[in-house]
Write a protein that holds these residues in place. Structure first.
Motif, PDB file in Angstrom:
ATOM      1  N   THR A 256      -1.369  37.103  95.399  1.00  0.00           N
ATOM      2  CA  THR A 256      -2.180  37.138  94.184  1.00  0.00           C
ATOM      3  C   THR A 256      -2.492  38.568  93.751  1.00  0.00           C
ATOM      4  O   THR A 256      -2.868  38.785  92.595  1.00  0.00           O
ATOM      5  CB  THR A 256      -3.508  36.373  94.373  1.00  0.00           C
ATOM      6  OG1 THR A 256      -4.298  36.998  95.403  1.00  0.00           O
ATOM      7  CG2 THR A 256      -3.247  34.915  94.719  1.00  0.00           C
ATOM      8  N   HIS A 257      -2.370  39.521  94.669  1.00  0.00           N
ATOM      9  CA  HIS A 257      -2.538  40.932  94.268  1.00  0.00           C
ATOM     10  C   HIS A 257      -1.380  41.796  94.763  1.00  0.00           C
ATOM     11  O   HIS A 257      -1.571  42.941  95.134  1.00  0.00           O
ATOM     12  CB  HIS A 257      -3.890  41.513  94.728  1.00  0.00           C
ATOM     13  CG  HIS A 257      -4.375  41.049  96.053  1.00  0.00           C
ATOM     14  ND1 HIS A 257      -5.577  40.395  96.228  1.00  0.00           N
ATOM     15  CD2 HIS A 257      -3.834  41.138  97.288  1.00  0.00           C
ATOM     16  CE1 HIS A 257      -5.769  40.113  97.487  1.00  0.00           C
ATOM     17  NE2 HIS A 257      -4.722  40.564  98.159  1.00  0.00           N
ATOM     18  N   LEU A 258      -0.181  41.206  94.740  1.00  0.00           N
ATOM     19  CA  LEU A 258       0.995  41.953  95.195  1.00  0.00           C
ATOM     20  C   LEU A 258       1.226  43.213  94.362  1.00  0.00           C
ATOM     21  O   LEU A 258       1.495  44.283  94.910  1.00  0.00           O
ATOM     22  CB  LEU A 258       2.242  41.061  95.148  1.00  0.00           C
ATOM     23  CG  LEU A 258       3.566  41.776  95.475  1.00  0.00           C
ATOM     24  CD1 LEU A 258       3.562  42.318  96.896  1.00  0.00           C
ATOM     25  CD2 LEU A 258       4.752  40.832  95.257  1.00  0.00           C
ATOM     26  N   GLU A 259       1.148  43.097  93.050  1.00  0.00           N
ATOM     27  CA  GLU A 259       1.415  44.266  92.209  1.00  0.00           C
ATOM     28  C   GLU A 259       0.429  45.385  92.489  1.00  0.00           C
ATOM     29  O   GLU A 259       0.791  46.572  92.468  1.00  0.00           O
ATOM     30  CB  GLU A 259       1.402  43.882  90.732  1.00  0.00           C
ATOM     31  CG  GLU A 259       2.622  43.081  90.291  1.00  0.00           C
ATOM     32  CD  GLU A 259       3.930  43.794  90.623  1.00  0.00           C
ATOM     33  OE1 GLU A 259       4.046  45.000  90.343  1.00  0.00           O
ATOM     34  OE2 GLU A 259       4.838  43.136  91.176  1.00  0.00           O
ATOM     35  N   ASP A 260      -0.808  45.042  92.753  1.00  0.00           N
ATOM     36  CA  ASP A 260      -1.816  46.053  93.101  1.00  0.00           C
ATOM     37  C   ASP A 260      -1.476  46.701  94.439  1.00  0.00           C
ATOM     38  O   ASP A 260      -1.598  47.928  94.602  1.00  0.00           O
ATOM     39  CB  ASP A 260      -3.199  45.412  93.154  1.00  0.00           C
ATOM     40  CG  ASP A 260      -4.303  46.428  93.411  1.00  0.00           C
ATOM     41  OD1 ASP A 260      -4.355  47.457  92.695  1.00  0.00           O
ATOM     42  OD2 ASP A 260      -5.120  46.206  94.326  1.00  0.00           O
ATOM     43  N   ILE A 261      -1.032  45.895  95.395  1.00  0.00           N
ATOM     44  CA  ILE A 261      -0.628  46.417  96.705  1.00  0.00           C
ATOM     45  C   ILE A 261       0.539  47.388  96.548  1.00  0.00           C
ATOM     46  O   ILE A 261       0.520  48.502  97.087  1.00  0.00           O
ATOM     47  CB  ILE A 261      -0.249  45.263  97.655  1.00  0.00           C
ATOM     48  CG1 ILE A 261      -1.494  44.474  98.057  1.00  0.00           C
ATOM     49  CG2 ILE A 261       0.485  45.782  98.895  1.00  0.00           C
ATOM     50  CD1 ILE A 261      -1.202  43.203  98.837  1.00  0.00           C
ATOM     51  N   LEU A 262       1.561  46.972  95.799  1.00  0.00           N
ATOM     52  CA  LEU A 262       2.737  47.824  95.608  1.00  0.00           C
ATOM     53  C   LEU A 262       2.364  49.117  94.881  1.00  0.00           C
ATOM     54  O   LEU A 262       2.881  50.193  95.201  1.00  0.00           O
ATOM     55  CB  LEU A 262       3.816  47.071  94.832  1.00  0.00           C
ATOM     56  CG  LEU A 262       4.431  45.847  95.530  1.00  0.00           C
ATOM     57  CD1 LEU A 262       5.413  45.148  94.595  1.00  0.00           C
ATOM     58  CD2 LEU A 262       5.112  46.235  96.835  1.00  0.00           C
ATOM     59  N   TYR A 263       1.462  49.011  93.911  1.00  0.00           N
ATOM     60  CA  TYR A 263       1.011  50.188  93.164  1.00  0.00           C
ATOM     61  C   TYR A 263       0.294  51.177  94.091  1.00  0.00           C
ATOM     62  O   TYR A 263       0.563  52.390  94.054  1.00  0.00           O
ATOM     63  CB  TYR A 263       0.089  49.752  92.033  1.00  0.00           C
ATOM     64  CG  TYR A 263      -0.538  50.887  91.260  1.00  0.00           C
ATOM     65  CD1 TYR A 263       0.193  51.611  90.313  1.00  0.00           C
ATOM     66  CD2 TYR A 263      -1.877  51.232  91.480  1.00  0.00           C
ATOM     67  CE1 TYR A 263      -0.389  52.658  89.611  1.00  0.00           C
ATOM     68  CE2 TYR A 263      -2.465  52.271  90.780  1.00  0.00           C
ATOM     69  CZ  TYR A 263      -1.718  52.987  89.849  1.00  0.00           C
ATOM     70  OH  TYR A 263      -2.293  54.025  89.156  1.00  0.00           O
ATOM     71  N   LYS A 264      -0.587  50.671  94.906  1.00  0.00           N
ATOM     72  CA  LYS A 264      -1.339  51.537  95.821  1.00  0.00           C
ATOM     73  C   LYS A 264      -0.418  52.180  96.863  1.00  0.00           C
ATOM     74  O   LYS A 264      -0.568  53.364  97.187  1.00  0.00           O
ATOM     75  CB  LYS A 264      -2.449  50.741  96.511  1.00  0.00           C
ATOM     76  CG  LYS A 264      -3.592  50.367  95.577  1.00  0.00           C
ATOM     77  CD  LYS A 264      -4.635  49.506  96.271  1.00  0.00           C
ATOM     78  CE  LYS A 264      -5.788  49.186  95.323  1.00  0.00           C
ATOM     79  NZ  LYS A 264      -6.801  48.291  95.947  1.00  0.00           N
ATOM     80  N   ARG A 265       0.519  51.425  97.374  1.00  0.00           N
ATOM     81  CA  ARG A 265       1.451  51.974  98.369  1.00  0.00           C
ATOM     82  C   ARG A 265       2.359  53.037  97.735  1.00  0.00           C
ATOM     83  O   ARG A 265       2.691  54.043  98.368  1.00  0.00           O
ATOM     84  CB  ARG A 265       2.271  50.843  99.002  1.00  0.00           C
ATOM     85  CG  ARG A 265       1.433  49.909  99.855  1.00  0.00           C
ATOM     86  CD  ARG A 265       2.208  48.696 100.331  1.00  0.00           C
ATOM     87  NE  ARG A 265       3.036  48.978 101.483  1.00  0.00           N
ATOM     88  CZ  ARG A 265       2.628  48.913 102.752  1.00  0.00           C
ATOM     89  NH1 ARG A 265       1.373  48.591 103.035  1.00  0.00           N
ATOM     90  NH2 ARG A 265       3.451  49.162 103.736  1.00  0.00           N
ATOM     91  N   ASP A 266       2.744  52.805  96.495  1.00  0.00           N
ATOM     92  CA  ASP A 266       3.551  53.793  95.786  1.00  0.00           C
ATOM     93  C   ASP A 266       2.773  55.099  95.608  1.00  0.00           C
ATOM     94  O   ASP A 266       3.331  56.190  95.752  1.00  0.00           O
ATOM     95  CB  ASP A 266       3.975  53.235  94.431  1.00  0.00           C
ATOM     96  CG  ASP A 266       4.954  54.143  93.712  1.00  0.00           C
ATOM     97  OD1 ASP A 266       6.031  54.419  94.279  1.00  0.00           O
ATOM     98  OD2 ASP A 266       4.658  54.579  92.591  1.00  0.00           O
ATOM     99  N   ASN A 267       1.489  54.992  95.317  1.00  0.00           N
ATOM    100  CA  ASN A 267       0.657  56.189  95.173  1.00  0.00           C
ATOM    101  C   ASN A 267       0.535  56.944  96.489  1.00  0.00           C
ATOM    102  O   ASN A 267       0.567  58.183  96.509  1.00  0.00           O
ATOM    103  CB  ASN A 267      -0.729  55.819  94.652  1.00  0.00           C
ATOM    104  CG  ASN A 267      -0.745  55.541  93.163  1.00  0.00           C
ATOM    105  OD1 ASN A 267       0.161  55.962  92.438  1.00  0.00           O
ATOM    106  ND2 ASN A 267      -1.755  54.833  92.693  1.00  0.00           N
ATOM    107  N   VAL A 268       0.376  56.212  97.573  1.00  0.00           N
ATOM    108  CA  VAL A 268       0.308  56.864  98.891  1.00  0.00           C
ATOM    109  C   VAL A 268       1.611  57.610  99.167  1.00  0.00           C
ATOM    110  O   VAL A 268       1.592  58.763  99.626  1.00  0.00           O
ATOM    111  CB  VAL A 268       0.026  55.830 100.001  1.00  0.00           C
ATOM    112  CG1 VAL A 268       0.106  56.487 101.379  1.00  0.00           C
ATOM    113  CG2 VAL A 268      -1.347  55.192  99.804  1.00  0.00           C
ATOM    114  N   ALA A 269       2.735  56.979  98.878  1.00  0.00           N
ATOM    115  CA  ALA A 269       4.038  57.621  99.098  1.00  0.00           C
ATOM    116  C   ALA A 269       4.186  58.871  98.234  1.00  0.00           C
ATOM    117  O   ALA A 269       4.654  59.918  98.717  1.00  0.00           O
ATOM    118  CB  ALA A 269       5.158  56.631  98.801  1.00  0.00           C
TER     119      ALA A 269
END
Length: 386
Positions: A256-269
Motif C-alpha cells: 500500500t506504500h510501495l511507491e513511497d518505499i521505493l522513493y525513500k530508498r532511491d533518495n538514500v542511494a
C-alpha cells in the motif's frame, strides 16, 4: 550499531496482521489472493502465485518448464547461491557465465561465447562434455535491482532456443526501458526477505503470462492438489511451498506504500552516491541508461583493488557499522568445487569484482546522519587499515 538493513514496518502492517490473527483463516485466505493481485499489477503480468520463498518460486518455475536430470542451466555466478541451487534440486547442472564489469549482470558477449564454446564441444563439467542440445535453460539475475540488458540477451536466447527464467528476487519495482522486471522470459520471481524492498518475513512470488506455468505452480506449491484444490486429492508431485496468511497480509500492507518505499530508498542511494563521489578509492553503483527505474535492494560499492576489503569489514564492524562482502562467487563455494571441479580463473570478471565489492548499511528509513557516519567510518577504515 548501524545495521546492514532493517525492514520498514508501519502501523498499517501491524493492524493488517492483527486482522488476520483475529480471523479464523491463517493460511491461503483473502490476503494471499489480494497480495497476488497487487503484484500482478506491479509486474504487469496475468498471473501471480505467492509462495514461501524466492527459492521456492524459482524451483517451481523450472519444474513447470520440465527441467530434468541431464539438463543444463546457464546462470551467473555473481548471485545468491539459490539461483544455481534450484537446478540441482532437479538433478540438472548449472553452467556459470561471466558478468559485465560495470552492471555486474550477465555479459551478453560472454553468454554468446559460452554457447559457441559448448557447441564446439570445448566445455566439460565433471569430466563430461556438455552437449549443446542439453543446454535448455537460462536464468539471468537482475542483481541488486539493476535490470539485465534484455534487448541484448533475448536474441541470444532465441538463437539457441533457451527457456529464460528471470530471477528478479532483488528487483521489485525496477524497470528496463519502462517495462517491469519480472515480466521478461517464461516467468519471473520476486522475493520478500526482510532486507528486500518489501518484506513478508519469508516469502516469494512467481509472475508470468503463461497460463500453464501458473496452473502448474499453483498446484505444486500446495502438495500437488488439482485446480479445485480438493482435500486429499493430489494429481502430481507437489511441495509445501504455501505462504501463511500472516505473511501475505504483511506483504499486502507493505504494497500500500510501495511507491513511497521505493522513493525513500532511491533518495538514500542518491545521497550515498553524492557523499562518495569525492573519493577516488571507491566506485558507487553504476546505473545503465536502460534502467529507467531502480528498485534499490542493497547499496554495493566497489573498493579500489589495492584496498584490503576484509580489513575494512572488520574495522567498520568493530566501530559500529555493519557491512558485508557481496557476493562470493557461487562456482567457488566449497560444495560446487567438490561436485563439479570448478576452480579459480573460470570467470575472471566475476572473481575480480567479488573481491572488491562491499555492501554498506542501506534501508528505507536511513537518515542523513546515519549515512554520514557510515561514510566517515568507511573513510577512516581505508586510511587506517586499508
Amino acid at each position: 550499531m548501524i545495521p546492514l538493513s532493517k525492514p520498514y514496518i508501519t502501523q498499517t502492517e501491524i493492524d493488517t496482521v492483527i486482522d488476520v490473527l483475529k480471523s479464523d483463516r491463517l493460511s491461503m485466505g483473502k490476503y494471499t489472493e489480494l497480495f497476488e493481485k497487487e503484484i500482478s499489477k506491479i509486474a504487469k503480468t496475468k498471473y501471480s502465485i505467492v509462495v514461501n520463498s524466492g527459492t521456492s518460486a524459482l524451483h517451481l518455475i523450472l519444474k513447470s518448464l520440465g527441467i530434468q536430470q541431464g539438463d543444463y542451466m546457464i546462470v551467473p555466478s555473481f548471485t545468491f547461491v539459490a539461483s544455481a541451487n534450484v537446478a540441482l534440486f532437479e538433478k540438472a547442472t548449472p553452467i556459470f557465465v561471466d558478468i559485465d564489469p560495470k552492471t555486474y549482470n550477465v555479459d551478453p558477449n560472454a553468454l554468446e561465447d559460452l554457447l559457441k564454446k559448448i557447441e564446439q564441444g570445448r566445455m566439460h563439467i565433471s569430466g563430461q562434455r556438455v552437449r549443446i542440445d542439453k543446454v535448455r535453460f537460462f536464468m539471468p539475475v537482475d542483481v541488486f535491482g539493476q535490470p539485465v540488458d534484455y534487448d541484448a540477451v533475448e536474441p541470444i536466447v532465441c538463437k539457441w532456443n533457451l527457456k529464460m527464467i528471470e530471477d528478479s528476487c532483488e528487483a521489485l519495482g525496477s524497470e528496463y526501458k519502462g517495462k517491469p522486471c519480472g515480466s521478461f522470459g517464461e516467468a519471473g520471481a520476486f522475493a520478500f526477505y526482510p532486507n528486500k524492498q518489501i518484506t513478508t518475513g519469508e516469502g516469494g512470488i512467481i509472475v508470468t503470462d503463461n497460463e500453464e506455468i501458473a496452473r502448474m505452480c499453483k498446484s505444486m506449491r500446495n502438495q500437488g492438489r488439482g485446480e479445485d484444490e480438493a482435500w486429499l486429492n493430489h494429481v502430481r508431485l507437489g511441495y509445501n511451498y504455501r505462504i501463511d496468511e500472516l505473511s501475505a497480509a504483511l506483504g499486502y500492507a507493505q504494497l500500500t506504500h510501495l511507491e513511497d518505499i521505493l522513493y525513500k530508498r532511491d533518495n538514500v542511494a542518491k545521497r550515498y552516491s553524492q557523499m562518495l563521489s569525492e573519493y577516488d578509492w571507491v566506485e558507487p553503483p553504476y546505473i545503465a541508461n536502460y534502467a529507467t527505474k531502480i528498485g534499490w535492494f542493497v547499496y554495493v560499492i566497489k573498493l579500489d583493488e589495492k584496498i584490503n576489503r576484509d580489513r575494512i569489514i572488520d574495522y567498520m564492524s568493530s566501530h559500529g557499522v555493519q557491512v558485508r562482502n557481496y557476493f562470493s562467487p557461487v562456482h567457488l563455494q566449497p560444495f560446487y568445487k567438490q561436485l563439479f571441479g570448478y576452480t579459480e580463473g573460470m570467470l575472471p570478471v566475476t572473481e575480480k569484482i567479488s573481491k572488491s565489492t562491499l555492501a554498506i548499511p542501506f534501508y528505507t528509513t536511513m537518515t542523513i546522519q546515519e549515512q554520514q557516519t557510515v561514510v566517515e567510518i568507511l573513510k577512516e577504515a581505508v586510511e587506517r587499515v586499508g
